[in-house]
Design a protein around this motif. Structure first.
Motif, PDB file in Angstrom:
ATOM      1  N   SER A  23      55.165 -36.206  35.847  1.00 52.76           N
ATOM      2  CA  SER A  23      54.282 -37.348  36.131  1.00 52.76           C
ATOM      3  C   SER A  23      54.892 -38.655  35.637  1.00 52.76           C
ATOM      4  CB  SER A  23      52.920 -37.140  35.469  1.00 52.76           C
ATOM      5  OG  SER A  23      52.327 -35.944  35.923  1.00 52.76           O
ATOM      6  N   GLY A  24      55.723 -38.568  34.582  1.00 54.68           N
ATOM      7  CA  GLY A  24      56.304 -39.777  33.999  1.00 54.68           C
ATOM      8  C   GLY A  24      57.613 -40.224  34.630  1.00 54.68           C
ATOM      9  N   LEU A  25      58.072 -39.504  35.668  1.00 54.40           N
ATOM     10  CA  LEU A  25      59.314 -39.910  36.323  1.00 54.40           C
ATOM     11  C   LEU A  25      59.144 -41.267  37.001  1.00 54.40           C
ATOM     12  CD1 LEU A  25      60.444 -36.557  38.028  1.00 54.40           C
ATOM     13  CD2 LEU A  25      61.546 -37.707  36.090  1.00 54.40           C
ATOM     14  N   PRO A  26      60.206 -42.079  37.053  1.00 51.20           N
ATOM     15  CA  PRO A  26      60.107 -43.382  37.738  1.00 51.20           C
ATOM     16  C   PRO A  26      59.791 -43.191  39.213  1.00 51.20           C
ATOM     17  CG  PRO A  26      62.155 -43.209  36.456  1.00 51.20           C
ATOM     18  CD  PRO A  26      61.545 -41.841  36.486  1.00 51.20           C
ATOM     19  N   GLU A  27      59.269 -44.235  39.814  1.00 48.50           N
ATOM     20  CA  GLU A  27      58.964 -44.189  41.240  1.00 48.50           C
ATOM     21  C   GLU A  27      60.247 -43.974  42.029  1.00 48.50           C
ATOM     22  OE1 GLU A  27      57.138 -47.039  44.804  1.00 48.50           O
ATOM     23  OE2 GLU A  27      57.549 -47.839  42.813  1.00 48.50           O
ATOM     24  N   CYS A  28      60.172 -43.119  43.035  1.00 45.00           N
ATOM     25  CA  CYS A  28      61.326 -42.853  43.875  1.00 45.00           C
ATOM     26  C   CYS A  28      61.524 -44.019  44.856  1.00 45.00           C
ATOM     27  CB  CYS A  28      61.116 -41.556  44.662  1.00 45.00           C
ATOM     28  SG  CYS A  28      62.490 -41.117  45.729  1.00 45.00           S
ATOM     29  N   ARG A  29      62.766 -44.562  44.902  1.00 41.26           N
ATOM     30  CA  ARG A  29      63.056 -45.697  45.787  1.00 41.26           C
ATOM     31  C   ARG A  29      64.256 -45.363  46.671  1.00 41.26           C
ATOM     32  NH1 ARG A  29      64.765 -50.148  43.640  1.00 41.26           N
ATOM     33  NH2 ARG A  29      63.693 -51.619  44.979  1.00 41.26           N
ATOM     34  N   GLU A  80      63.829 -30.764  37.558  1.00 42.78           N
ATOM     35  CA  GLU A  80      65.251 -31.103  37.703  1.00 42.78           C
ATOM     36  C   GLU A  80      65.536 -31.705  39.078  1.00 42.78           C
ATOM     37  OE1 GLU A  80      67.471 -31.078  35.248  1.00 42.78           O
ATOM     38  OE2 GLU A  80      65.735 -30.515  34.028  1.00 42.78           O
ATOM     39  N   LEU A  81      64.945 -31.117  40.110  1.00 41.14           N
ATOM     40  CA  LEU A  81      65.170 -31.630  41.471  1.00 41.14           C
ATOM     41  C   LEU A  81      64.597 -33.033  41.627  1.00 41.14           C
ATOM     42  CD1 LEU A  81      66.060 -31.296  44.402  1.00 41.14           C
ATOM     43  CD2 LEU A  81      63.860 -30.176  44.869  1.00 41.14           C
ATOM     44  N   LEU A  82      63.355 -33.227  41.192  1.00 40.60           N
ATOM     45  CA  LEU A  82      62.705 -34.529  41.328  1.00 40.60           C
ATOM     46  C   LEU A  82      63.435 -35.596  40.520  1.00 40.60           C
ATOM     47  CD1 LEU A  82      58.991 -33.351  41.143  1.00 40.60           C
ATOM     48  CD2 LEU A  82      60.135 -34.325  43.142  1.00 40.60           C
ATOM     49  N   LYS A  83      63.918 -35.219  39.350  1.00 42.81           N
ATOM     50  CA  LYS A  83      64.666 -36.163  38.512  1.00 42.81           C
ATOM     51  C   LYS A  83      65.968 -36.562  39.191  1.00 42.81           C
ATOM     52  CE  LYS A  83      66.410 -36.733  33.785  1.00 42.81           C
ATOM     53  NZ  LYS A  83      66.637 -36.068  32.480  1.00 42.81           N
ATOM     54  N   SER A  84      66.650 -35.586  39.790  1.00 43.20           N
ATOM     55  CA  SER A  84      67.926 -35.893  40.456  1.00 43.20           C
ATOM     56  C   SER A  84      67.713 -36.785  41.668  1.00 43.20           C
ATOM     57  CB  SER A  84      68.627 -34.593  40.874  1.00 43.20           C
ATOM     58  OG  SER A  84      67.939 -33.968  41.947  1.00 43.20           O
ATOM     59  N   VAL A  85      66.593 -36.612  42.357  1.00 45.08           N
ATOM     60  CA  VAL A  85      66.296 -37.456  43.526  1.00 45.08           C
ATOM     61  C   VAL A  85      66.046 -38.897  43.097  1.00 45.08           C
ATOM     62  CG1 VAL A  85      64.656 -37.866  45.407  1.00 45.08           C
ATOM     63  CG2 VAL A  85      65.434 -35.544  44.922  1.00 45.08           C
ATOM     64  N   VAL A  86      65.402 -39.070  41.949  1.00 47.23           N
ATOM     65  CA  VAL A  86      65.114 -40.415  41.447  1.00 47.23           C
ATOM     66  C   VAL A  86      66.374 -41.100  40.923  1.00 47.23           C
ATOM     67  CG1 VAL A  86      63.947 -41.705  39.612  1.00 47.23           C
ATOM     68  CG2 VAL A  86      62.699 -39.987  40.896  1.00 47.23           C
ATOM     69  N   GLU A  87      67.183 -40.353  40.169  1.00 44.38           N
ATOM     70  CA  GLU A  87      68.312 -40.947  39.444  1.00 44.38           C
ATOM     71  C   GLU A  87      69.634 -40.880  40.201  1.00 44.38           C
ATOM     72  OE1 GLU A  87      68.413 -38.920  35.744  1.00 44.38           O
ATOM     73  OE2 GLU A  87      66.555 -39.828  34.984  1.00 44.38           O
ATOM     74  N   GLY A  88      69.718 -40.039  41.214  1.00 44.64           N
ATOM     75  CA  GLY A  88      70.992 -39.816  41.881  1.00 44.64           C
ATOM     76  C   GLY A  88      71.386 -40.904  42.851  1.00 44.64           C
ATOM     77  N   SER A  89      72.545 -40.748  43.429  1.00 41.26           N
ATOM     78  CA  SER A  89      73.073 -41.704  44.407  1.00 41.26           C
ATOM     79  C   SER A  89      72.208 -41.714  45.658  1.00 41.26           C
ATOM     80  CB  SER A  89      74.506 -41.322  44.780  1.00 41.26           C
ATOM     81  OG  SER A  89      74.889 -41.948  45.979  1.00 41.26           O
ATOM     82  N   LYS A  90      71.771 -42.904  46.037  1.00 42.07           N
ATOM     83  CA  LYS A  90      70.918 -43.039  47.222  1.00 42.07           C
ATOM     84  C   LYS A  90      71.692 -42.773  48.510  1.00 42.07           C
ATOM     85  CE  LYS A  90      67.970 -46.364  44.837  1.00 42.07           C
ATOM     86  NZ  LYS A  90      67.556 -47.773  44.720  1.00 42.07           N
TER      87      LYS A  90
END
Length: 628
Positions: A23-29, A80-90
């Motif tokens: 829930s605390g993950l940053p918004e996905c952009r 782990e998946l949701l975090k990688s989607v937020v932080e990874g290369s767009k």
């Protein structure tokens, strides 16, 4: 009985913590914004079940524990998946969107299956919480296997952007917006994410490496062109725009895509930024990131030739040279430059005044870059006494030194106080001499400097008297596209002073302006019309314009031009037609009435007034003709 410390309590706490972290993950952009948001929202709704069971201190049965353990494992994977989607290369995720969408769908299926293993009716849950969990379970069931709406425009844009060497800017604009790569800060984060992705690839980046690097470069060049990092200082009415050059591919590190500071060669012959390839090697990789060939050894050989070429390119394009390790960047409170910068300026000024030709050239180049960097530097460099020394170098027999000197003065002149210092140092005649006889780059920057100085009205007189206008007209005729723009803006500004209008007309400016006006594809129509509109208000200018058959092209602009160009065109036509029946007759013959009537309804207020006045003059001509 309290469950503190028993397996059931620990399991429920871990589940609650997992949901809290998700829930605390940053918004996905990025392109997964909706899918990511939906999954996070559904997982978040599971939290009340874990919290209520913890509060009830009820021990879980074996069947219940099995279901919750399964759910815990899936939520850890989801995190782990949701975090990688937020932080990874767009860019990477966009190119791999089908695989990532499959992974999100697999997680959705696993959460639905885990929830199916939990017997809600046997748990001590309130009716409200049980209804919520059953509702969430139903949402996961519906989402399972659901095909997300295909973004066909994204598919098309990506295909074109990858296939074409120079894609349409509208395509890059849409991709920039959809991938949320719209600012310099976005680019820096993406570059770092790309770098980390390469390092973590285990020595086998795969086919995506080249595709991603190519697409990111195109997006990066587009964003940097649209949002250049420039100083906010303005020179008079218009900012002097310092064009942001595109970095050659060979000067970029294949890993970070940044301009290389310390290029080194590996055993395969590929060149990388030292810190990037060292990090790759330190991670245990034994292959070349670009070619995937096995490295025969891990020795790094400095690429001195490329490093020199990068330095020359930076110098030629006014780009700040890559920072050397250990450079002092700290500022003391109350000072506008760091102590090391102050010491550096003092050293540079000594070289300007007393150094060899090579030292003067180098020092002028460094001052040019320092003056471009920020407003504080411009103040301090001028206060240190650099202006008179730079003015002296305008007469240098070395073209490169002369270019550096005039460009340094251009950058310093952005500060209004420095304008006076430059003029008082007797710079105007020397800048005009550079404009006449210097290299093309020096001439362009001399024109831009004269424009900057001419913002102050009294300087307009001095610059015109120094013979700048004929030299500016020559640059307007034979310069590069950039040089023509610089010359035009300087001529326009100088011509605001009445005496310079006569000088410009006598120097023969009208025919070149008409050639630019007739060349719609040359990119100088706006500038030509703006200058002609100023000159048309002067009697000599009006006569000169009337002699070059202007009526047809002016009427065409009134019909089809932009609002500003239509306004300038009708202003010129009004000047020509006022008191000149021959021009009125010509205007009528070329169909001016229809174009003017349309302009009198849809133009700017000034354009409407001018159009109405000309229409009245045309009616008077008709009356005279009919009476005779």
């Amino acid at each position: 009985m309290s469950l503190t410390g028993d397996p059931s309590s620990e399991l429920l706490s871990r589940l609650a913590d997992s949901v809290k972290e998700i829930s605390g993950l940053p918004e996905c952009r990025n392109v997964f914004k909706k899918t990511h948001g939906d999954l996070v929202r559904r997982i978040k709704l599971l939290s009340p079940m874990f919290e209520e069971l913890k509060d009830n201190n009820e021990e879980l049965s074996e069947e219940e524990t099995k279901g919750f353990e399964l759910l815990r494992t899936v939520l850890d994977s989801a995190k782990e998946l949701l975090k990688s989607v937020v932080e990874g290369s767009k860019v990477y995720q966009t190119l791999q969107r089908d695989d990532i969408a499959d992974k999100i769908n697999q997680i959705t299926e696993k959460i639905e299956a885990a929830l199916g293993e939990i017997p809600y009716d046997k748990l001590n849950l309130s009716e409200e919480v049980q209804e919520q969990i059953e509702l969430v379970h139903a949402q996961f069931r519906r989402a399972k296997g659901r095909q997300e709406h295909q973004d066909h425009q994204l598919e098309v844009d990506l295909a074109i952007a990858q296939r074409e060497k120079d894609p349409d800017r509208a395509i890059l604009k849409r991709l920039s917006e959809k991938l949320h790569l719209q600012t310099i800060d976005d680019l820096k984060k993406e570059s770092l994410a790309f770098h980390e992705l390469v390092i973590a690839s285990g020595g086998d980046p795969g086919d995506w490496f080249k595709k991603m690097a190519s697409l990111f470069k195109k997006l990066k060049d587009y964003v940097q062109t649209e949002n250049p990092e420039i100083d906010s200082a303005e020179a008079g009415k218009g900012m002097i725009k310092h064009r942001s050059p595109v970095i050659p591919d060979d000067f970029r590190c294949p890993i970070s895509l940044e301009l290389m500071k310390d290029p080194v060669i590996v055993s395969t012959g590929q060149t990388y930024e030292r810190s990037c390839i060292q990090k790759w090697l330190d991670a245990g990789h034994k292959t070349c990131p670009k070619t995937q060939q096995t490295l025969l050894h891990t020795a790094l050989t400095p690429n001195y030739v490329l490093k020199s070429l990068i330095a020359l390119w930076c110098e030629s394009n006014g780009v700040e040279l890559p920072k050397q390790p250990g450079a002092c960047r700290s500022k003391k409170v109350g000072s506008s430059m760091s102590d090391c910068d102050r010491a550096a300026v003092t050293t540079l000024l000594d070289k300007l005044g007393n150094g060899s030709l090579e030292q003067q050239r180098s020092a002028a180049g460094e001052l040019r870059l320092l003056a471009k960097r920020n407003a504080d530097n411009r103040v301090c460099i001028a206060e240190a006494g650099a202006v008179p020394l730079l003015v002296e170098l305008l007469s240098s027999t070395d073209p490169r030194t002369q270019e550096h000197a005039v460009t340094a003065l251009l950058n310093l002149s952005i500060n209004d106080l420095n304008k006076g210092t430059i003029v008082n140092a007797g710079a105007i005649p020397d800048i005009v001499d550079v404009l006449k006889n210097g290299s093309m780059e020096a001439r362009e920057n001399a024109a831009a400097t004269l424009f900057s100085l001419s913002v102050i009205d009294e300087n307009k007189v001095a610059i015109g008297a120094a013979g700048a206008i004929p030299a500016l007209i020559k640059l307007l005729c034979d310069g590069t596209p950039r040089g023509k723009k610089d010359a035009a803006t300087a001529i326009f500004n100088l011509s605001i002073y009445q005496g310079n209008k006569a000088r410009a007309v006598k120097a023969g400016i009208v025919p070149p302006l008409m050639r630019l006006l007739r060349d719609a594809g040359g990119g100088m129509v706006d500038e030509a019309l703006a200058i002609l509109a100023i000159l048309a208000g002067h009697q000599e200018g009006k006569v000169a314009i009337g002699q070059v058959d202007p009526i047809p092209v002016l009427i065409e602009v009134i019909r089809t031009g932009s609002q500003r160009n239509r306004e300038n065109a009708v202003a010129i036509l009004w000047s020509l037609c006022t008191g000149d029946s021959q021009q009125l007759i010509l205007a009528k013959q070329f169909g001016a009435e229809e174009a003017l009537k349309e302009l009198s309804e849809s133009g700017t207020d000034r354009a409407k007034r001018k159009a109405g006045s000309i229409l009245e003059l045309l009616q008077q001509v008709d009356t005279v003709v009919n009476q005779s």
